[in-house]
Design a protein around this motif. Structure first.
Motif, PDB file in Angstrom:
ATOM      1  N   ALA A 189     -22.917 -46.488  39.370  1.00 54.25           N
ATOM      2  CA  ALA A 189     -22.830 -45.224  40.096  1.00 54.25           C
ATOM      3  C   ALA A 189     -23.964 -45.140  41.100  1.00 54.25           C
ATOM      4  O   ALA A 189     -25.012 -45.786  40.940  1.00 54.25           O
ATOM      5  N   LYS A 190     -23.755 -44.337  42.132  1.00 55.15           N
ATOM      6  CA  LYS A 190     -24.760 -44.160  43.177  1.00 55.15           C
ATOM      7  C   LYS A 190     -24.874 -42.677  43.496  1.00 55.15           C
ATOM      8  O   LYS A 190     -23.868 -41.979  43.627  1.00 55.15           O
ATOM      9  N   LEU A 191     -26.100 -42.194  43.612  1.00 56.04           N
ATOM     10  CA  LEU A 191     -26.320 -40.804  43.994  1.00 56.04           C
ATOM     11  C   LEU A 191     -27.722 -40.664  44.566  1.00 56.04           C
ATOM     12  O   LEU A 191     -28.706 -40.854  43.848  1.00 56.04           O
ATOM     13  N   ASP A 192     -27.801 -40.380  45.836  1.00 54.68           N
ATOM     14  CA  ASP A 192     -29.104 -40.178  46.474  1.00 54.68           C
ATOM     15  C   ASP A 192     -29.555 -38.748  46.223  1.00 54.68           C
ATOM     16  O   ASP A 192     -29.252 -37.825  46.988  1.00 54.68           O
ATOM     17  N   ALA A 193     -30.252 -38.564  45.128  1.00 53.15           N
ATOM     18  CA  ALA A 193     -30.683 -37.214  44.748  1.00 53.15           C
ATOM     19  C   ALA A 193     -31.827 -37.294  43.749  1.00 53.15           C
ATOM     20  O   ALA A 193     -31.995 -38.285  43.040  1.00 53.15           O
ATOM     21  N   SER A 194     -32.595 -36.222  43.702  1.00 53.01           N
ATOM     22  CA  SER A 194     -33.604 -36.073  42.656  1.00 53.01           C
ATOM     23  C   SER A 194     -33.032 -35.137  41.602  1.00 53.01           C
ATOM     24  O   SER A 194     -32.396 -34.135  41.933  1.00 53.01           O
ATOM     25  N   VAL A 195     -33.220 -35.495  40.336  1.00 52.78           N
ATOM     26  CA  VAL A 195     -32.646 -34.704  39.256  1.00 52.78           C
ATOM     27  C   VAL A 195     -33.710 -34.391  38.217  1.00 52.78           C
ATOM     28  O   VAL A 195     -34.745 -35.056  38.126  1.00 52.78           O
ATOM     29  N   THR A 196     -33.428 -33.362  37.433  1.00 50.68           N
ATOM     30  CA  THR A 196     -34.216 -33.069  36.246  1.00 50.68           C
ATOM     31  C   THR A 196     -33.235 -32.870  35.104  1.00 50.68           C
ATOM     32  O   THR A 196     -32.043 -32.631  35.339  1.00 50.68           O
ATOM     33  N   TYR A 197     -33.711 -33.003  33.857  1.00 48.79           N
ATOM     34  CA  TYR A 197     -32.794 -33.047  32.721  1.00 48.79           C
ATOM     35  C   TYR A 197     -33.203 -32.063  31.631  1.00 48.79           C
ATOM     36  O   TYR A 197     -34.374 -31.972  31.261  1.00 48.79           O
ATOM     37  N   HIS A 198     -32.204 -31.337  31.123  1.00 46.01           N
ATOM     38  CA  HIS A 198     -32.399 -30.407  30.007  1.00 46.01           C
ATOM     39  C   HIS A 198     -31.796 -30.998  28.747  1.00 46.01           C
ATOM     40  O   HIS A 198     -30.634 -31.405  28.738  1.00 46.01           O
ATOM     41  N   ASP A 199     -32.558 -31.035  27.663  1.00 50.92           N
ATOM     42  CA  ASP A 199     -32.064 -31.508  26.373  1.00 50.92           C
ATOM     43  C   ASP A 199     -31.511 -30.327  25.581  1.00 50.92           C
ATOM     44  O   ASP A 199     -32.258 -29.414  25.225  1.00 50.92           O
ATOM     45  N   SER A 200     -30.213 -30.336  25.310  1.00 51.18           N
ATOM     46  CA  SER A 200     -29.619 -29.236  24.556  1.00 51.18           C
ATOM     47  C   SER A 200     -30.119 -29.270  23.116  1.00 51.18           C
ATOM     48  O   SER A 200     -30.420 -30.332  22.568  1.00 51.18           O
ATOM     49  N   CYS A 201     -30.176 -28.105  22.501  1.00 47.69           N
ATOM     50  CA  CYS A 201     -30.717 -28.006  21.142  1.00 47.69           C
ATOM     51  C   CYS A 201     -29.926 -28.848  20.147  1.00 47.69           C
ATOM     52  O   CYS A 201     -30.501 -29.586  19.347  1.00 47.69           O
ATOM     53  N   SER A 202     -28.599 -28.733  20.170  1.00 42.40           N
ATOM     54  CA  SER A 202     -27.776 -29.473  19.207  1.00 42.40           C
ATOM     55  C   SER A 202     -27.873 -30.971  19.426  1.00 42.40           C
ATOM     56  O   SER A 202     -28.017 -31.748  18.478  1.00 42.40           O
TER      57      SER A 202
ATOM     58  N   LEU B 153     -38.549 -32.451  33.246  1.00 42.84           N
ATOM     59  CA  LEU B 153     -38.767 -31.016  33.111  1.00 42.84           C
ATOM     60  C   LEU B 153     -39.762 -30.794  31.972  1.00 42.84           C
ATOM     61  O   LEU B 153     -39.497 -31.204  30.832  1.00 42.84           O
ATOM     62  N   PRO B 154     -40.917 -30.163  32.239  1.00 40.52           N
ATOM     63  CA  PRO B 154     -41.921 -29.985  31.178  1.00 40.52           C
ATOM     64  C   PRO B 154     -41.366 -29.281  29.937  1.00 40.52           C
ATOM     65  O   PRO B 154     -41.793 -29.552  28.824  1.00 40.52           O
ATOM     66  N   THR B 155     -40.408 -28.391  30.154  1.00 38.13           N
ATOM     67  CA  THR B 155     -39.814 -27.656  29.032  1.00 38.13           C
ATOM     68  C   THR B 155     -38.396 -28.163  28.736  1.00 38.13           C
ATOM     69  O   THR B 155     -37.514 -27.392  28.366  1.00 38.13           O
ATOM     70  N   ALA B 156     -38.194 -29.461  28.871  1.00 40.15           N
ATOM     71  CA  ALA B 156     -36.862 -30.045  28.669  1.00 40.15           C
ATOM     72  C   ALA B 156     -36.314 -29.757  27.272  1.00 40.15           C
ATOM     73  O   ALA B 156     -35.104 -29.618  27.090  1.00 40.15           O
ATOM     74  N   GLU B 157     -37.178 -29.668  26.279  1.00 47.18           N
ATOM     75  CA  GLU B 157     -36.732 -29.485  24.902  1.00 47.18           C
ATOM     76  C   GLU B 157     -36.710 -28.014  24.477  1.00 47.18           C
ATOM     77  O   GLU B 157     -36.428 -27.703  23.322  1.00 47.18           O
ATOM     78  N   THR B 158     -36.992 -27.108  25.395  1.00 47.92           N
ATOM     79  CA  THR B 158     -36.992 -25.674  25.097  1.00 47.92           C
ATOM     80  C   THR B 158     -35.595 -25.095  25.307  1.00 47.92           C
ATOM     81  O   THR B 158     -34.961 -25.353  26.327  1.00 47.92           O
TER      82      THR B 158
END
Length: 257
Positions: free
Chosen positions: A134-147, A173-178
């Motif tokens: 896959a290709k995507l020219d973008a900056s991303v951040t990630y959230h970890d869902s609780c479950s 994301l500093p609060t990815a696990e929140t």
């Protein structure tokens, strides 16, 4: 447990209610990724909700009725895969306890639970997928869902695959696990608390200056995307499967079709 390279397992895709009603693209992306990993994919038309809303509300009778439908629809597959840590966790971690007084159904529930997985963890941990095309020219951040994070131990799997997307850069994301404050019926029962949680989360997401927010659960994504949109943030939201499958030509979550 890992899948034998010579096999072509028959996978039942548990689409989930939110994907079906709000984001069918995620279902198509899941099918694409699973087929690329060497699986045969079927989507049972008799499937319904996993039962989590009723379960979290204490309605065990309705939950058992729903669970029976799911078991009957999916027990014939080699694996059951859901593009959701929440639904995957419900089936794999809570179905068996529903039938403590019904040995036959409990045995069937345990059998289904043992072969039920969240999409990205299935691709990496069971199928042995190490990269995507896959290709995507973008900056991303990630959230970890609780479950996904706490029940299914999904943390590095999506990050490893995202690291192979051409052109993509990940800002943690500093609060990815929140928790984002969604929590199914939690956001309805405790709306004031939920709104404050997603407000803080949206501020943290915006601070990353990422183009996209990614996650593996539609509930979390709808909650955070809604707040980001109300804040007029430039950060858009997508399910991680869409990016991994290279299916990003549709509007982002919450945007006009």
């Amino acid at each position: 447990m890992s899948m034998q390279k010579t096999s072509r397992p028959n996978v039942g895709l548990f689409v989930t209610c939110l994907v079906d009603l709000y984001r069918p693209t995620v279902g198509f992306a899941a099918v694409k990724l699973l087929e690329q990993a060497g699986c045969t994919v079927d989507v049972p038309l008799t499937q319904t909700c996993c039962g989590q809303p009723a379960y979290n509300s204490g309605d065990r009778r309705s939950t058992r009725e729903i669970a029976r439908q799911v078991i009957e629809a999916f027990e014939g597959f080699d694996y059951v895969v859901a593009p959701s840590g929440s639904c995957g966790g419900m089936i794999s971690h809570h179905y068996a306890e529903l039938f403590a007084d019904e040995p036959d159904w409990q045995l069937r529930a345990k059998s289904l639970s043992a072969k039920t997985h969240e999409l990205v963890s299935f691709l990496t941990d069971i199928c042995g997928v190490t990269e995507v095309q896959a290709k995507l020219d973008a900056s991303v951040t990630y959230h970890d869902s609780c479950s996904g994070l706490r029940e299914l131990k999904i943390k590095q799997q999506p990050r490893r695959l995202l690291g192979t997307v051409d052109g993509l850069s990940l800002t943690e994301l500093p609060t990815a696990e929140t928790c984002c404050g969604f929590g199914g019926t939690f956001c309805i029962k405790y709306s004031d608390v939920s709104l404050e949680m997603v407000r803080r989360k949206a501020d943290d997401i915006a601070a990353t200056e990422a183009d996209l927010l990614l996650a593996g659960d539609m509930g979390c994504l709808l909650n955070m995307a809604g707040k980001l949109k109300r804040d007029s943030s430039t950060v858009k939201a997508r399910h991680v499967a869409e990016v991994l499958a290279g299916m990003t030509d549709t509007p982002a979550i919450g945007e006009a079709e």
